[in-house]
Enzyme design. Structure first.
Site, PDB file in Angstrom:
ATOM      1  N   ASN A   1      25.634  90.397  57.662  1.00 10.19           N
ATOM      2  CA  ASN A   1      26.744  89.635  57.092  1.00 10.19           C
ATOM      3  C   ASN A   1      28.051  90.231  57.586  1.00 10.19           C
ATOM      4  O   ASN A   1      28.129  91.435  57.836  1.00 10.19           O
ATOM      5  CB  ASN A   1      26.692  89.713  55.558  1.00 10.19           C
TER       6      ASN A   1
ATOM      7  N   LEU B   1      28.474  80.714  52.633  1.00  9.60           N
ATOM      8  CA  LEU B   1      29.023  80.982  51.302  1.00  9.60           C
ATOM      9  C   LEU B   1      27.973  81.046  50.188  1.00  9.60           C
ATOM     10  O   LEU B   1      28.269  81.489  49.091  1.00  9.60           O
ATOM     11  CB  LEU B   1      30.099  79.942  50.960  1.00  9.60           C
TER      12      LEU B   1
ATOM     13  N   ASP C   1      25.627  93.641  46.204  1.00  9.56           N
ATOM     14  CA  ASP C   1      26.764  94.087  47.026  1.00  9.56           C
ATOM     15  C   ASP C   1      26.379  95.196  48.002  1.00  9.56           C
ATOM     16  O   ASP C   1      27.240  95.857  48.564  1.00  9.56           O
ATOM     17  CB  ASP C   1      27.936  94.620  46.171  1.00  9.56           C
TER      18      ASP C   1
ATOM     19  N   HIS D   1      32.031  90.771  56.526  1.00 10.87           N
ATOM     20  CA  HIS D   1      32.958  90.713  55.398  1.00 10.87           C
ATOM     21  C   HIS D   1      34.345  91.160  55.890  1.00 10.87           C
ATOM     22  O   HIS D   1      34.458  92.168  56.584  1.00 10.87           O
ATOM     23  CB  HIS D   1      32.468  91.632  54.271  1.00 10.87           C
TER      24      HIS D   1
ATOM     25  N   GLY E   1      33.424  77.916  61.153  1.00 10.36           N
ATOM     26  CA  GLY E   1      32.547  78.481  62.177  1.00 10.36           C
ATOM     27  C   GLY E   1      33.241  79.181  63.327  1.00 10.36           C
ATOM     28  O   GLY E   1      32.714  79.210  64.440  1.00 10.36           O
TER      29      GLY E   1
END
Ligand code: GRF
Length: 205
Positions: free
Chosen positions: A110, A93, A153, A112, A15
């Protein structure tokens, strides 16, 4: 002043991204949003403790051994109870189903740890992303904040930040640099950007 956008952060592990979102909020850098809920699918996620330390409600909906549909039903209920406007996946996850994602169009962010479209998609998570960047020999990597769409994706890119790869980098060293220089900076900026968009008054005719 319009109400603030209510944000839920979904986590699975340490986190640190959550921590930087909360610190940004405490510094007044999230004026259009408020983190109202932290959800983990993993009961031992340290992110839950971080949330509690910052006085933000944190709940665990155990993911292991829970059918996806039921997990998402419980998650949707929580989000509704807290009046959440958008979600941030910060090291979350688990994969959310297409059906769930469809209910939050352009409302799930999100982060990445690469410059999408490089080193992303199936199998690219954690250190594997940085191992792949080093193996390919790229000189620049970074982080991307994107919307999660139904397309595999896919998702519109909201923000990106580049990070230099230096001689002698290991996946661990690179991961740390990408977090410090890109992820922890970018995610709070993206949260404010979306919160601002969602709370903006519609243009007058
Ligand atoms: C980060 O590298 C993020 O980009 C990825 O998962 C990691 C989460 O780290 N999606 P933390 O739990 O925020 O420390």
């Amino acid at each position: 002043m319009l109400k603030k956008a209510r944000i839920a952060v979904l986590v699975s592990g340490g986190g640190t991204n959550l921590e930087h979102l909360l610190l940004a909020q405490e510094r007044g850098e999230l004026p259009h949003g408020e983190i109202v809920l932290v959800v983990s699918g993993n009961p031992s996620a340290y992110a839950l403790t971080r949330a509690e330390k910052h006085g933000v409600p944190a709940v665990c909906i155990p993911k292991k051994d829970t059918p996806q549909e039921y997990f998402e039903k419980l998650l949707s209920q929580k989000l509704q109870d807290f009046g959440v406007d958008f979600l941030i996946l910060a090291g979350f996850l688990s994969i959310l189903s297409e059906n769930f994602v469809k209910q939050w169009p352009e409302k799930i962010l999100n982060i990445h740890p690469s410059l999408i479209p490089s080193f992303c998609g199936k199998g690219f998570y954690g250190l594997k992303v940085h191992e792949a960047a080093l193996a390919r020999g790229v000189k620049v990597t970074g982080a991307t904040v994107h919307f999660v769409n139904e397309i595999p994706d896919g998702g519109t890119i909201l923000l990106q930040k580049a990070v230099e790869i230096l001689p002698g980098d290991t996946p661990e060293i690179l991961q740390k640099r990408v977090m410090e220089q890109a992820e922890w900076v970018l995610l709070p900026q993206a949260a404010e950007l979306l919160a601002q968009r969602l709370t903006q008054e519609p243009a007058s005719r």
